[in-house]
Design an enzyme around this catalytic site. Structure first.
Site, PDB file in Angstrom:
ATOM      1  N   ARG A  89     -53.250  89.974 -40.950  1.00  0.00           N
ATOM      2  CA  ARG A  89     -51.969  90.027 -41.688  1.00  0.00           C
ATOM      3  C   ARG A  89     -51.417  91.446 -41.674  1.00  0.00           C
ATOM      4  O   ARG A  89     -50.226  91.674 -41.509  1.00  0.00           O
ATOM      5  CB  ARG A  89     -52.122  89.514 -43.122  1.00  0.00           C
ATOM      6  CG  ARG A  89     -50.863  89.745 -43.957  1.00  0.00           C
ATOM      7  CD  ARG A  89     -50.803  88.960 -45.269  1.00  0.00           C
ATOM      8  NE  ARG A  89     -52.063  88.907 -45.958  1.00  0.00           N
ATOM      9  CZ  ARG A  89     -52.626  89.929 -46.636  1.00  0.00           C
ATOM     10  NH1 ARG A  89     -52.001  91.075 -46.732  1.00  0.00           N
ATOM     11  NH2 ARG A  89     -53.806  89.782 -47.207  1.00  0.00           N
ATOM     12  N   TYR A 137     -25.040  83.472 -41.035  1.00  0.00           N
ATOM     13  CA  TYR A 137     -25.878  82.300 -40.707  1.00  0.00           C
ATOM     14  C   TYR A 137     -26.170  81.491 -41.982  1.00  0.00           C
ATOM     15  O   TYR A 137     -26.468  82.066 -43.035  1.00  0.00           O
ATOM     16  CB  TYR A 137     -27.179  82.802 -40.055  1.00  0.00           C
ATOM     17  CG  TYR A 137     -28.161  81.698 -39.779  1.00  0.00           C
ATOM     18  CD1 TYR A 137     -27.939  80.801 -38.745  1.00  0.00           C
ATOM     19  CD2 TYR A 137     -29.299  81.539 -40.557  1.00  0.00           C
ATOM     20  CE1 TYR A 137     -28.834  79.768 -38.502  1.00  0.00           C
ATOM     21  CE2 TYR A 137     -30.196  80.515 -40.317  1.00  0.00           C
ATOM     22  CZ  TYR A 137     -29.952  79.632 -39.288  1.00  0.00           C
ATOM     23  OH  TYR A 137     -30.841  78.616 -39.048  1.00  0.00           O
ATOM     24  N   LYS A 178     -34.115  82.256 -30.606  1.00  0.00           N
ATOM     25  CA  LYS A 178     -32.974  81.977 -29.740  1.00  0.00           C
ATOM     26  C   LYS A 178     -33.139  82.682 -28.392  1.00  0.00           C
ATOM     27  O   LYS A 178     -34.082  82.398 -27.685  1.00  0.00           O
ATOM     28  CB  LYS A 178     -31.687  82.384 -30.470  1.00  0.00           C
ATOM     29  CG  LYS A 178     -31.642  81.955 -31.961  1.00  0.00           C
ATOM     30  CD  LYS A 178     -31.578  80.467 -32.160  1.00  0.00           C
ATOM     31  CE  LYS A 178     -31.833  80.036 -33.604  1.00  0.00           C
ATOM     32  NZ  LYS A 178     -31.007  80.658 -34.621  1.00  0.00           N
TER      33      LYS A 178
HETATM   34  C1  PLP Z   1     -31.154  80.761 -36.050  1.00  0.00           C
HETATM   35  C2  PLP Z   1     -30.588  81.976 -36.701  1.00  0.00           C
HETATM   36  C3  PLP Z   1     -31.219  82.579 -37.800  1.00  0.00           C
HETATM   37  C4  PLP Z   1     -32.481  82.001 -38.423  1.00  0.00           C
HETATM   38  O1  PLP Z   1     -33.573  82.096 -37.587  1.00  0.00           O
HETATM   39  P1  PLP Z   1     -34.823  81.058 -37.598  1.00  0.00           P
HETATM   40  O2  PLP Z   1     -35.670  81.556 -36.504  1.00  0.00           O
HETATM   41  O3  PLP Z   1     -34.256  79.695 -37.394  1.00  0.00           O
HETATM   42  O4  PLP Z   1     -35.458  81.190 -38.948  1.00  0.00           O
HETATM   43  C5  PLP Z   1     -30.668  83.727 -38.312  1.00  0.00           C
HETATM   44  N1  PLP Z   1     -29.521  84.254 -37.808  1.00  0.00           N
HETATM   45  C6  PLP Z   1     -28.885  83.696 -36.775  1.00  0.00           C
HETATM   46  C7  PLP Z   1     -27.638  84.327 -36.262  1.00  0.00           C
HETATM   47  C8  PLP Z   1     -29.380  82.539 -36.191  1.00  0.00           C
HETATM   48  O5  PLP Z   1     -28.729  81.978 -35.163  1.00  0.00           O
END
Ligand code: PLP
Length: 390
Positions: free
Chosen positions: A58, A110, A207
């Protein structure tokens, strides 16, 4: 012997070289061609009076450390942190603030960040004012005596509104505020916010950075060491760290970031231009289009337009008809993958937002968001054309 790991040399090279040669791409012990997955929760103390560099996963794990140094290098920051998701990175970072503090946040932030601010941080006595960050007067007007930070997302989701990063970051600095930026849509390949004066960059690495719709991960990077120490204490204290295996998968994906982004972006521009001339499409949102609001600002602060194109087909019924007919993209929440992903904000990312508020923010019932993948763009166009004419 070749000095492969000289940090100054590594940092001096161009971005595409850094993606492959970041200092931990070869295992020092064995010469293995990728960072080993240290699947261990704890580490033996050979000498209890001289504890090992890592003592508990951790608090620190060698695979995670490789990833954390990698993202810090790519963003040009001092210290990186890897978390179990983008929201884990964002929520942990927001805990830098305390009861009685006030934050200024972009109104089209978001959805998960919006929910966290309005249902969790609000309960802890941290208040947020949401503003249209493209309107600098509105940003300035939102400041209060207890304001501690501004949080930017640019381009924003799904209408790709552009905030002038340097303008807001400079103003934040003059007023003693921290500046934070969610760089998920652009990635450090296109946009390096520290160069514009931002203090902390956060990512949903789920992403573009991972890029294959198979990893959930978040990253944060601090510009200076003092902030890095504070964020480390929160990462270790809250414990929402990324597992060694996921760290390895994420690094594997990141090596091809530029190759993927270049291909997807070329296709996104072609798709956006084609959509602009389509009789069934009312509006196209893409920073690379000549009439996109804030395009000049975007070109000043970013090296490209990204791979996300949004477009409005005029009504919810027409959007649903298209979604029923489309064959190639994944119809899903998320973006930034090798395969194209089509999402419907009104029913997905922004479903929790009251319809009135959603419409006020320009997120109509007819908007679709297309994250362009690596397919042949002409095939994507044939597929989309058939679905649009449904
Ligand atoms: C998807 C997304 C998040 C959140 O991320 P996760 O990995 O789904 O927790 C935050 N900001 C943006 C711009 C996103 O597209």
């Amino acid at each position: 012997m070749a000095d492969r790991n000289n940090p100054d040399k590594i940092a001096s090279r161009s971005f595409s070289t850094k993606l492959l040669h970041f200092g931990a791409e070869i295992d020092e012990q064995t010469g293995a061609s990728s960072t080993p997955i240290f699947q261990a929760s704890t580490f033996h103390h050979h000498d209890v009076f001289n504890p090992p560099h890592h003592d508990y996963s951790r608090s620190g794990n060698p695979t995670r450390e490789a990833l954390e140094n990698y993202i810090a290098l790519l963003e040009g920051g001092t210290r990186g942190f890897a978390f179990a998701s983008g929201m884990a990175a964002i929520s942990t970072t927001f805990l830098l603030f305390s009861a009685g503090d006030h934050l200024i946040v972009t109104e089209d932030v978001y959805g998960g960040t919006y929910r966290f601010l309005t249902t969790v941080l609000s309960r802890l006595g941290i208040e947020t004012t949401f503003v249209d960050m493209t309107d600098f007067e509105a940003v300035k007007a939102a400041i209060q005596p207890n304001t501690k930070a501004v949080f930017i997302e640019t381009p924003s989701n799904p209408t790709l509104k552009i905030t002038d990063i340097k303008l807001v970051a400079d103003w934040a600095k003059e007023n003693g505020l921290l500046s934070l930026l969610d760089n998920t849509f652009m990635t450090p390949y296109h946009q390096r916010p520290f160069e514009q004066g931002i203090d902390i960059v956060v990512h949903s690495a789920t992403k573009f950075l991972s890029g294959h719709s198979d990893v959930l991960a978040g990253l944060a990077v601090t510009k200076d060491e003092a902030l890095g120490k504070r964020l480390y204490a929160l990462q270790n204290g809250l414990g929402s760290v990324l597992s060694a295996h996921e760290c390895w998968l994420l690094m594997r994906g990141m090596k091809t970031l530029q190759a993927r982004m270049e291909h997807s972006e070329r296709s996104a521009l072609r798709l956006a231009e084609w959509l602009s001339n389509h009789p069934e499409v009312e509006h196209v949102y893409y920073p690379g289009l000549p009439d996109h609001p804030g395009r000049e600002i975007h070109e000043r602060q970013s090296a490209g337009y990204g791979a996300v194109v949004s477009f409005d087909v005029g009504s919810g019924d027409r959007a649903k008809a298209l979604l029923n007919r489309i064959e190639l993209p994944l119809v899903a929440v998320s973006l930034g993958a090798v395969e194209s992903i089509l999402s419907y904000p009104a029913m997905m990312s922004h479903a929790a937002m009251p319809r009135e508020v959603r419409l006020q923010r320009g997120i109509t019932d007819g908007i679709l968001r297309y994250s362009v993948g690596l397919e042949d763009v002409e095939d994507l166009i044939v597929d989309l054309d058939a679905a649009l004419r449904a």
